[in-house]
Motif scaffolding. Structure first.
Motif, PDB file in Angstrom:
ATOM      1  N   ARG A  26       0.852  -1.182   0.000  1.00 36.42           N
ATOM      2  CA  ARG A  26       0.000   0.000   0.000  1.00 36.42           C
ATOM      3  C   ARG A  26       0.893   1.239   0.000  1.00 36.42           C
ATOM      4  N   GLN A  27       0.559   2.204  -0.851  1.00 38.92           N
ATOM      5  CA  GLN A  27       1.315   3.447  -0.911  1.00 38.92           C
ATOM      6  C   GLN A  27       0.364   4.629  -0.827  1.00 38.92           C
ATOM      7  N   PRO A  28       0.783   5.680  -0.091  1.00 44.64           N
ATOM      8  CA  PRO A  28      -0.068   6.866   0.018  1.00 44.64           C
ATOM      9  C   PRO A  28      -0.070   7.669  -1.279  1.00 44.64           C
ATOM     10  N   TYR A  35      -1.279  12.203  -7.528  1.00 45.91           N
ATOM     11  CA  TYR A  35       0.116  11.781  -7.489  1.00 45.91           C
ATOM     12  C   TYR A  35       0.337  10.838  -6.320  1.00 45.91           C
ATOM     13  N   LEU A  36       1.423  10.057  -6.399  1.00 44.43           N
ATOM     14  CA  LEU A  36       1.870   9.356  -5.207  1.00 44.43           C
ATOM     15  C   LEU A  36       2.281  10.416  -4.207  1.00 44.43           C
ATOM     16  N   ASN A  37       2.026  10.191  -2.937  1.00 42.35           N
ATOM     17  CA  ASN A  37       2.383  11.165  -1.902  1.00 42.35           C
ATOM     18  C   ASN A  37       3.816  10.890  -1.473  1.00 42.35           C
ATOM     19  N   GLU A  38       4.743  11.271  -2.363  1.00 44.43           N
ATOM     20  CA  GLU A  38       6.158  10.993  -2.137  1.00 44.43           C
ATOM     21  C   GLU A  38       7.001  12.047  -2.841  1.00 44.43           C
ATOM     22  N   CYS A  39       7.857  12.694  -2.092  1.00 41.17           N
ATOM     23  CA  CYS A  39       8.761  13.704  -2.633  1.00 41.17           C
ATOM     24  C   CYS A  39       9.692  13.065  -3.667  1.00 41.17           C
ATOM     25  N   HIS A  95      12.724  13.874  -4.065  1.00 36.58           N
ATOM     26  CA  HIS A  95      14.070  13.860  -3.493  1.00 36.58           C
ATOM     27  C   HIS A  95      14.307  12.615  -2.654  1.00 36.58           C
ATOM     28  N   VAL A  96      13.493  12.411  -1.655  1.00 34.90           N
ATOM     29  CA  VAL A  96      13.540  11.210  -0.820  1.00 34.90           C
ATOM     30  C   VAL A  96      12.095  10.777  -0.563  1.00 34.90           C
ATOM     31  N   PRO A  97      11.866   9.509  -0.278  1.00 30.14           N
ATOM     32  CA  PRO A  97      10.484   9.038  -0.131  1.00 30.14           C
ATOM     33  C   PRO A  97       9.825   9.441   1.190  1.00 30.14           C
ATOM     34  N   VAL A  98       9.476  10.731   1.298  1.00 31.80           N
ATOM     35  CA  VAL A  98       8.710  11.232   2.440  1.00 31.80           C
ATOM     36  C   VAL A  98       7.423  11.830   1.895  1.00 31.80           C
ATOM     37  N   GLU A  99       6.369  11.820   2.703  1.00 33.89           N
ATOM     38  CA  GLU A  99       5.096  12.377   2.273  1.00 33.89           C
ATOM     39  C   GLU A  99       5.170  13.895   2.200  1.00 33.89           C
ATOM     40  N   LEU A 100       4.420  14.475   1.273  1.00 30.45           N
ATOM     41  CA  LEU A 100       4.484  15.917   1.040  1.00 30.45           C
ATOM     42  C   LEU A 100       3.700  16.753   2.035  1.00 30.45           C
ATOM     43  N   ASP A 101       2.489  16.343   2.383  1.00 22.64           N
ATOM     44  CA  ASP A 101       1.593  17.233   3.116  1.00 22.64           C
ATOM     45  C   ASP A 101       2.115  17.585   4.510  1.00 22.64           C
ATOM     46  N   TRP A 102       2.030  18.877   4.827  1.00 24.78           N
ATOM     47  CA  TRP A 102       2.533  19.373   6.110  1.00 24.78           C
ATOM     48  C   TRP A 102       1.494  19.219   7.204  1.00 24.78           C
ATOM     49  N   ASN A 103       0.255  19.240   6.881  1.00 29.75           N
ATOM     50  CA  ASN A 103      -0.866  18.806   7.712  1.00 29.75           C
ATOM     51  C   ASN A 103      -1.680  17.915   6.788  1.00 29.75           C
ATOM     52  N   GLU A 104      -2.416  16.975   7.326  1.00 27.57           N
ATOM     53  CA  GLU A 104      -3.125  16.052   6.453  1.00 27.57           C
ATOM     54  C   GLU A 104      -3.982  16.786   5.428  1.00 27.57           C
ATOM     55  N   MET A 163       1.868  28.317   0.631  1.00 30.99           N
ATOM     56  CA  MET A 163       1.011  29.411   1.117  1.00 30.99           C
ATOM     57  C   MET A 163       0.412  30.250  -0.018  1.00 30.99           C
ATOM     58  N   SER A 164       1.095  30.306  -1.161  1.00 29.30           N
ATOM     59  CA  SER A 164       0.563  31.065  -2.297  1.00 29.30           C
ATOM     60  C   SER A 164      -0.560  30.315  -3.013  1.00 29.30           C
ATOM     61  N   ARG A 165      -0.693  29.030  -2.738  1.00 38.98           N
ATOM     62  CA  ARG A 165      -1.676  28.136  -3.368  1.00 38.98           C
ATOM     63  C   ARG A 165      -1.376  27.915  -4.851  1.00 38.98           C
ATOM     64  N   LEU A 166      -0.133  28.197  -5.265  1.00 35.96           N
ATOM     65  CA  LEU A 166       0.271  28.027  -6.663  1.00 35.96           C
ATOM     66  C   LEU A 166       1.058  26.747  -6.908  1.00 35.96           C
ATOM     67  N   TYR A 167       1.735  26.231  -5.864  1.00 37.19           N
ATOM     68  CA  TYR A 167       2.632  25.091  -6.035  1.00 37.19           C
ATOM     69  C   TYR A 167       2.357  24.024  -4.985  1.00 37.19           C
ATOM     70  N   LEU A 168       2.657  22.777  -5.328  1.00 34.75           N
ATOM     71  CA  LEU A 168       2.679  21.712  -4.334  1.00 34.75           C
ATOM     72  C   LEU A 168       4.035  21.787  -3.664  1.00 34.75           C
ATOM     73  N   ILE A 169       4.090  21.551  -2.362  1.00 34.43           N
ATOM     74  CA  ILE A 169       5.333  21.715  -1.621  1.00 34.43           C
ATOM     75  C   ILE A 169       5.615  20.505  -0.738  1.00 34.43           C
ATOM     76  N   CYS A 170       6.880  20.131  -0.654  1.00 29.74           N
ATOM     77  CA  CYS A 170       7.301  19.078   0.264  1.00 29.74           C
ATOM     78  C   CYS A 170       7.495  19.704   1.641  1.00 29.74           C
ATOM     79  N   SER A 171       6.786  19.193   2.612  1.00 28.11           N
ATOM     80  CA  SER A 171       6.857  19.764   3.959  1.00 28.11           C
ATOM     81  C   SER A 171       8.221  19.546   4.602  1.00 28.11           C
ATOM     82  N   THR A 172       8.980  18.579   4.135  1.00 23.61           N
ATOM     83  CA  THR A 172      10.287  18.281   4.733  1.00 23.61           C
ATOM     84  C   THR A 172      11.397  19.142   4.146  1.00 23.61           C
ATOM     85  N   HIS A 173      11.446  19.286   2.813  1.00 26.59           N
ATOM     86  CA  HIS A 173      12.559  19.970   2.155  1.00 26.59           C
ATOM     87  C   HIS A 173      12.201  21.303   1.531  1.00 26.59           C
TER      88      HIS A 173
END
Length: 117
Positions: free
Chosen positions: A31-33, A46-50, A52-61, A67-77
């Motif tokens: 199973r993959q998020p 998309y798969l919920n995976e950066c 760069h490294v396999p971490v989930e993107l969302d900073w809160n679920e 913040m600009s609502r223009l880009y998807l962002i990796c919460s870790t990097h």
């Protein structure tokens, strides 16, 4: 091969540039998020995976946009991705984008298209 579909959510659950909907897929025998968002009026998933490294993107679920609502962002990097294509625009992903999933929006619902026998 026959394509089948899996219900992700109601269309109304996805507001342009707003919260996404998380779900899981079976991939490589595990199973993959994954997630779906609406951008420019179109639903993408998309798969919920950066890239760069396999971490989930969302900073809160469900929070995938910056913040600009223009880009998807990796919460870790802080890597930024184009919401429409999943391409890496900034950060340590070295051009590795998000892995896109095929979705369709029909009759007020969003479906993940699955390939099967």
């Amino acid at each position: 091969m026959v394509a089948s579909e899996h219900l992700i959510c109601c269309s109304a659950d996805l507001i342009d540039g707003g919260r996404g909907v998380r779900f899981e897929i079976d991939r490589y025998d595990r199973r993959q998020p994954a997630f779906a968002v609406r951008h420019g009026g179109k639903v993408v998933a998309y798969l919920n995976e950066c890239g760069h490294v396999p971490v989930e993107l969302d900073w809160n679920e469900g929070e995938f946009f910056d913040m600009s609502r223009l880009y998807l962002i990796c919460s870790t990097h802080g890597a930024l991705y184009d919401p429409g294509t999943g391409a890496c625009l900034y950060g340590r992903c070295d051009g590795r984008g998000l892995k896109a999933l095929t979705v369709v929006e029909r009759d007020g619902n969003v479906y993940l298209k699955l390939e099967g026998d």
